[in-house]
Structure formats: C-alpha cells, structure tokens
Design a protein around this motif. Structure first.
Motif, short mmCIF file in Angstrom:
data_model
loop_
_atom_site.label_atom_id
_atom_site.label_comp_id
_atom_site.label_asym_id
_atom_site.label_seq_id
_atom_site.Cartn_x
_atom_site.Cartn_y
_atom_site.Cartn_z
N UNK A 85 0.85 -1.18 0.00
CA UNK A 85 0.00 0.00 0.00
C UNK A 85 0.89 1.24 0.00
N UNK A 86 0.62 2.16 -0.88
CA UNK A 86 1.45 3.36 -0.99
C UNK A 86 2.53 3.25 -2.04
N UNK A 137 -1.51 -5.13 7.27
CA UNK A 137 -0.22 -5.80 7.14
C UNK A 137 0.51 -5.40 5.86
N UNK A 138 -0.23 -4.99 4.84
CA UNK A 138 0.37 -4.59 3.57
C UNK A 138 0.81 -3.14 3.57
N UNK A 139 0.74 -2.50 4.73
CA UNK A 139 1.17 -1.11 4.86
C UNK A 139 2.42 -1.03 5.73
N UNK A 140 3.52 -0.56 5.16
CA UNK A 140 4.73 -0.31 5.92
C UNK A 140 4.56 1.04 6.61
N UNK A 141 4.21 1.02 7.88
CA UNK A 141 3.84 2.24 8.59
C UNK A 141 5.02 3.17 8.82
N UNK A 142 6.24 2.71 8.57
CA UNK A 142 7.39 3.60 8.66
C UNK A 142 7.48 4.51 7.44
#
Length: 229
Positions: A51-52, A118-123
């Motif tokens: 995502x992103x 889970x598919x989002x790297x929050x960093x």
C-alpha cells in the motif's frame, strides 16, 4: 483520479493472482470502476507493491504474513460454502449453520482490513481507514465463543481434528489461522503492527476451535479423543 499504480492494485485484486493487491485495492479504487487489463508484469521479477507503492520482495515476511491471512480467507470461503449446503438441508442444525455462515463471511470481510494493515509499511505510509478493524470486532468474537461454549458439554480431553466435513474444514481454518498468527508475530519483531491485529487473529483461532466442537455437537457427531499409546 486514479494513477497507474492504483489501477494496478485494483486489477491484481480482482484477478486474485497476488495477495497484496487484494488488500491495496480496497483503499485505492472506486467500486464502479471497469476492468480493462488483468496483468501488468510488474511482479514478474519477484517483487510486489505494498500500500502506498513501496516495492519489496515477495519473499519478505510481510508478504508471507498477509498472504497467509489471504489463504485463511480462502479456506473460510470453502467452510462457508459447506455451511450453505448444510443450511439448505432442512436438518435440525440448518438454522445454526446459516447463522454461522453469515459470521464466517463477516470474518472474511474483516480479514481484508487485516491484510490492508499488514500490507502497509507504517514507517513509510500512513494507514488507510480500511487498515483498521471495525469497532468491537474482537469483542464480537469473544461473545460468539462464550455463546457456543455454553451450549457444549464439559470437554473430555484432547481431540483429533475431524468429525463432520464442516468440523474438519474448520480445523483446517484454525491451523492456518495459527500459522498466520506466527507470521504476523515474526513481522512484528521488525515492523510496526497494531496490537489489535494480533489480538483479533489470536481470538479468531479460538473461535474456530470452538466452532469445530459446535459443528460436531449439533450434528450429533462424536469427537475422536486422542489416545496416548
């Protein structure tokens, strides 16, 4: 307006050829969008988009985590199909099976939220609204567990997975859920994962365990007790 990358997410999601875009499409595209292309070749080299738009290897533990959740949802889909047949049978537990089938479908919907999280790297990317669990999701599982448990006799010991076809498939779902939990725990050691995600998946495996018992009990099927030989 959708850019090419957002379009790519949606196209992959509808083809179900890769678990990641299944989640990404939820937050990337409108429901009435027409499909004009099924493949993009962007994953042919063994990498995929989070995502992103962050690119990572398909061998990454993050992909394993939400890919396993996607696998769990597929197994739940089979379980729901089995329940639908039972619900149409006219047998005494038909109404119960229909109610449980609806609950399974609701859980599948929530697992999309889990995958998006889970598919989002929050960093690197902020969570979309669809990356959060619906309010009270875990509490509803706990209420369902307590309700089913109250209908069961006292446990007699460890049981072997099996019984009715529905119970056996619920056991498969339970074990895949446990594997998903292990993958998420591994991901959480190196990345940001919401505590509510871990809690929900853990409680879901408990729900599936008690579901195996209620499926056998309502069908009049005795469980197979483990014999320590």
């Amino acid at each position: 307006m959708l850019n090419f990358r957002s379009l790519k997410f949606l196209l992959f999601a509808l083809s179900f050829s890769n678990p990641c875009p299944v989640c990404c499409a939820i937050c990337a595209a409108p429901q009435n969008m027409k499909i004009t292309k099924i493949y993009t070749r962007r994953g042919d080299s063994g990498n995929t988009d989070l995502v992103g738009g962050v690119r990572i290897s398909k061998a990454d533990i993050r992909i394993d985590a939400y890919g396993t959740v996607d696998e769990l949802s597929a197994h739940l889909g089979l379980l729901a199909a089995m329940m639908a047949e039972r619900a149409e049978s006219g047998l005494p537990d038909a109404a119960t099976m229909e109610s449980l089938r609806e609950e399974i479908i609701n859980i599948q919907n929530i697992l999309f939220n889990v995958c998006t999280h889970l598919a989002t790297d929050q960093s690197q990317t902020q969570l979309y609204p669809s990356a959060h669990l619906p309010e009270g999701a875990t509490e509803k599982l706990e209420q369902a567990i307590d309700s089913m448990k109250a209908q069961l006799p006292e446990p007699q010991g460890f049981v072997l997975p099996g019984g009715t076809v529905i119970a056996a498939q619920a056991h498969v779902c339970r074990t895949v859920c446990r594997r998903a939990e292990r993958c998420i725990a591994a991901l959480a050691q190196t990345a940001i994962v919401g505590a509510e995600i871990m809690t929900f998946i853990n409680r879901l495996s408990d729900f599936l365990f008690i579901l195996t018992k209620i499926a056998n009990f309502n069908a009049g099927q005795s469980e197979i007790l483990w014999k320590n030989s």
